[in-house]
Design an enzyme around this catalytic site. Structure first.
Site, PDB file in Angstrom:
ATOM      1  N   THR A 132       5.462  46.107  44.221  1.00 22.27           N
ATOM      2  CA  THR A 132       6.037  45.065  43.107  1.00 22.27           C
ATOM      3  C   THR A 132       7.290  44.492  44.211  1.00 22.27           C
ATOM      4  O   THR A 132       7.420  45.330  44.642  1.00 22.27           O
ATOM      5  CB  THR A 132       6.486  46.051  41.625  1.00 22.27           C
ATOM      6  OG1 THR A 132       5.630  45.994  40.881  1.00 22.27           O
ATOM      7  CG2 THR A 132       7.280  45.473  40.670  1.00 22.27           C
ATOM      8  N   SER A 177       3.391  48.054  31.169  1.00 21.83           N
ATOM      9  CA  SER A 177       4.273  47.735  33.035  1.00 21.83           C
ATOM     10  C   SER A 177       5.285  48.808  32.521  1.00 21.83           C
ATOM     11  O   SER A 177       4.889  49.395  31.386  1.00 21.83           O
ATOM     12  CB  SER A 177       4.508  46.346  32.708  1.00 21.83           C
ATOM     13  OG  SER A 177       5.641  46.592  34.411  1.00 21.83           O
ATOM     14  N   SER A 178       5.396  49.302  33.941  1.00 23.47           N
ATOM     15  CA  SER A 178       7.115  49.932  34.173  1.00 23.47           C
ATOM     16  C   SER A 178       7.668  49.007  34.653  1.00 23.47           C
ATOM     17  O   SER A 178       8.869  49.371  35.253  1.00 23.47           O
ATOM     18  CB  SER A 178       6.453  51.118  35.483  1.00 23.47           C
ATOM     19  OG  SER A 178       5.424  52.299  34.781  1.00 23.47           O
TER      20      SER A 178
END
Ligand code: GLY
Length: 562
Positions: free
Chosen positions: A373, A444-445
Site C-alpha cells: 500500500t 481495510s487496515s
C-alpha cells in the site's frame, strides 16, 4: 535506547537510487508547505502544485496520479484508498474511496466444492479485482476542496507516463520479481514486461496509461468510469474470467464519512479513518488502552513498553477480527468500541509481568498482507492538511494490466473474509462482519491519521503494511508523544507488531537488544523476526511553526517542500 545515527541511515538509504540521481530528502525542514510520499517524483509533483498556489487537496490529486505512474506497485488509479482532511480552521472530514465488491460477487465465490477458500482466486488475476475507487476519490475531493483546475493537476502524471522516468533499484527488483505473474495473467504486450531484466536507471514509459490519464484530464470521472476506459477494463475482465462490469464502474461513488475523533490525554486529539477501515477504531482502542500506563517512564523499546503495547495490540486485533467490516452493510458497534470504558475493560486481565495467551483472548462484547500500500502526507501554506493511504493491496495488485489502458488493477477482494475464520494474505482473520456481499467495501487496515496538540495541527502520518499499518501508526505517534523521539527517530527506528493470531511479536531486525528479548521471552512472548514493517511518511509542525518531514528509510521515499 537504540536510536541509529541518522547520518548512517541516509548513506544506506540512498544506495538504491544512487544510479538514478533523484534528489532525495529523507529529512526536510520547510517554512511553508510540504509533501512526503513514496517517490521523489511524486513528492516534487505535489510540491510544484503547492508552489503554484494550489492547496493540500490540489497537491493530493497531483501526487496520487503521479504515484500511479512512478510507483506502480502501490500507487494507482486501479485501486482505492482513504483521505483524512483537516482544514486550516480545524474542520475535519474523511473521504472513502475504497474499492467495493462487484455486483456479481457472492460470499462463496472463492470456495471450492468442500467449502475451503482457494486463496489464489482472491489474490491473483481478474476475479480478485474490486471496483476501483481512486479516480472517483480524487475527483470528489477536488470538486469539494480543490482550487486549481483539475486538468493542471493531472498534467505532471501524463508527462511522466508519456515521456517515461528512470526506475530505482527497488522498483527494478520488484518488477523483475513480478515478471512471471504479469506474463501468466496478461496475454498481451505491456510496459512492465520486457525480455531482459529491469535494471536501475532504465526508463519506464507507459503510453497506454498516458492516454487514459488524458481522458481523465479532459472528462474527469467519466474518463475512467464510462466510455473507452471502462470498455477496455470490462473487455479485459471478460477475457480473463473476471466479473467486474460496466454497471459496476458506472455506479461507483466515493463517500464522505464522519471521521473517528478521540482525545489522548489532556492535549492531544486524533483524527482518523472510520469503517470500512478498521484503522481508526483499532488505533483508538490501542491508544485508549495505554493512556493510563506510564509508557514514557517505561522507555522506548524497553521490555515493559513492548510487552504493554503487544498486549493491547493482541486485544484490539481480536476485536477487529470479530466486529469490523463495512458499516453500510453490517452493524459495526463503532460507538461502543470507541468508548474509553470499553478499552479499559479489555485490559482487566492485563498482567504487567506475563503475556496473555491469544487463545485466552476472545473478542469482547461491546454494548487479513504482501503489504504494498502507500501513504502520502501533505501540509499546504495555509495549514490545510491531507493524510492519504492508498492501495492495490498486494504488490502490483492482481497483476492484471488492462490491455490497451496500462492500468494495473487491485486484488482488494482478498481483504474480505473469503471464509470466516480463514486468514487473508496478511494472516488476518475475519468474521461475518467482513463476509463478501455485492457492493460491500472490504475491511481495510489503512490508517491515515492527523494529530492535533492543544487544538493545533501537530502531525500528519500514515503507512502501508497490511496488518501492520495500525500498529506502525500507533508506534510512530507513541514514539513522538510518549517516548519523546524526534520525528526522524520515530519514523526511522525499528518496529514490532502483534495481531492477536498468530500469537507472536513480529519484529524487524535488531529491534530489541538481547536483554530485552530475553525478558520478553521470559514473560511468555514468542518473538519472530521478519522483513520491514511499514513505510511511514510523516510531517510534524514544530513549535516554531516550521514543517519537519520524515520519509521512511525503508524505500525510495522523499520529502519535498519550501
Ligand atoms: N489492502 C490493505 C488494507 O486495505 O488494509
Amino acid at each position: 535506547m537504540k536510536i541509529l545515527p541518522f547520518v548512517i541511515l541516509l548513506i544506506f538509504l540512498n544506495e538504491s537510487i544512487a544510479q538514478v540521481k533523484y534528489k532525495i530528502s529523507k529529512e526536510l525542514v520547510a517554512e511553508k508547505a510540504m509533501v512526503v510520499s513514496a517517490h521523489p517524483l511524486a513528492s516534487e509533483a505535489g510540491s510544484e502544485i503547492l508552489k503554484k498556489g494550489g492547496n493540500a487537496v490540489d497537491a493530493m490529486v497531483a501526487v496520487h496520479f503521479a504515484l500511479a505512474v512512478v510507483y506502480p506497485k502501490a500507487g494507482n488509479i486501479g485501486g482505492g484508498g482513504f483521505m483524512v482532511f483537516r482544514d486550516k480552521n480545524g474542520n475535519a472530514s474523511t473521504l472513502d474511496f475504497r474499492e467495493k465488491a462487484p455486483l456479481e460477487a457472492n460470499r462463496n465465490m472463492y470456495l471450492d466444492k468442500s467449502g475451503n477458500a482457494i486463496d489464489s482466486l482472491s489474490r491473483f488475476g481478474h476475479l480478485a479485482v474490486g471496483v476501483p475507487g481512486s479516480v472517483a476519490g480524487m475527483y470528489e475531493a477536488h470538486k469539494k476542496h480543490g482550487q486549481l483546475p483539475w486538468s493542471e493537476l493531472i498534467a505532471p502524471a501524463i508527462k511522466l507516463a508519456e515521456n517515461g522516468f528512470n526506475i530505482t533499484t527497488i522498483e527494478a527488483a520488484a518488477l523483475n520479481e513480478n515478471k512471471l505473474k504479469f506474463i501468466q495473467i496478461n496475454n498481451h504486450e505491456n510496459a512492465f514486461v520486457k525480455k531482459s531484466s529491469w535494471k536501475a536507471g532504465q526508463k519506464l514509459q507507459q503510453k497506454d496509461l498516458a492516454t487514459v490519464l488524458r481522458r481523465i484530464q479532459t472528462e474527469g470521472n467519466d474518463g475512467f468510469y464510462k466510455g473507452k476506459t471502462a470498455e477496455l477494463i470490462v473487455e479485459d475482465m471478460k477475457k480473463g474470467g473476471g466479473i467486474l462490469s460496466l454497471q459496476d464502474l458506472e455506479k461507483y461513488q466515493a463517500k464522505w464519512r464522519t471521521p473517528i475523533v478521540f482525545d489522548y490525554k489532556k492535549n492531544y486529539k486524533i483524527i482518523t479513518m472510520p469503517p470500512p477501515s478498521s484503522g481508526g477504531i483499532v488505533l483508538a482502542m490501542l491508544m485508549q488502552m495505554v493512556e493510563d500506563q506510564p509508557l514514557e517512564q517505561m522507555g522506548f523499546h524497553s521490555a515493559a513498553a513492548v510487552h504493554l503495547m503487544a498486549e493491547v495490540e493482541r486485544r484490539a486485533y481480536s476485536d477487529r477480527a470479530q466486529h469490523l467490516g463495512d458499516s453500510d452493510f453490517y452493524p459495526v458497534p463503532i460507538e461502543a468500541m470507541l468508548d474509553k470504558s470499553y478499552a479499559k475493560s479489555r485490559m482487566s486481565d492485563f498482567n504487567a509481568q506475563k503475556a496473555t495467551a491469544s487463545k485466552q483472548i476472545k473478542a469482547g462484547k461491546p454494548n487479513k498482507t504482501s503489504e504494498q500500500t502507500t501513504h502520502y502526507s501533505i501540509v499546504d501554506a495555509d495549514g490545510n492538511a491531507v493524510s492519504v493511504t492508498t492501495t492495490l493491496n498486494g504488490n502490483y495488485g492482481s497483476s492484471v494490466i488492462v490491455k490497451g489502458a496500462g492500468i494495473i488493477l487491485n486484488n482488494e477482494m482478498d481483504d474480505f473474509s473469503a471464509k470466516p475464520g480463514s486468514p487473508n494474505m496478511f494472516g488476518l482473520l475475519g468474521a461475518e462482519a467482513n463476509a463478501i456481499q455485492p457492493e460491500k467495501r472490504m475491511l481495510s487496515s489503512m490508517t491515515p491519521t492527523i494529530v492535533e496538540k492543544d487544538g493545533k495541527l501537530l502531525m500528519v502520518v500514515g503507512t502501508p503494511g497490511g496488518a501492520t499499518i495500525i500498529t506502525s501508526v500507533f508506534q510512530v505517534i507513541m514514539n513522538v508523544i510518549e517516548f519523546r523521539l524526534t520525528l526522524q527517530e520515530a519514523v526511522q527506528n525499528t518496529r514490532f507488531h502483534h495481531q492477536w493470531l498468530p500469537d507472536q511479536i513480529y519484529h524487524e531486525k535488531n529491534c530489541f537488544d538481547a536483554a530485552t528479548a530475553k525478558k520478553l521471552k521470559e514473560m511468555g512472548h514468542t518473538l519472530k523476526e521478519r522483513g520491514q514493517i511499514g513505510q511511514v511518511e510523516a510531517i510534524l509542525v514544530r513549535p516554531d511553526g516550521k514543517l519537519e518531514g520524515a520519509a521512511d528509510k525503508r524505500g525510495d521515499d522523499s520529502a519535498s517542500g519550501f
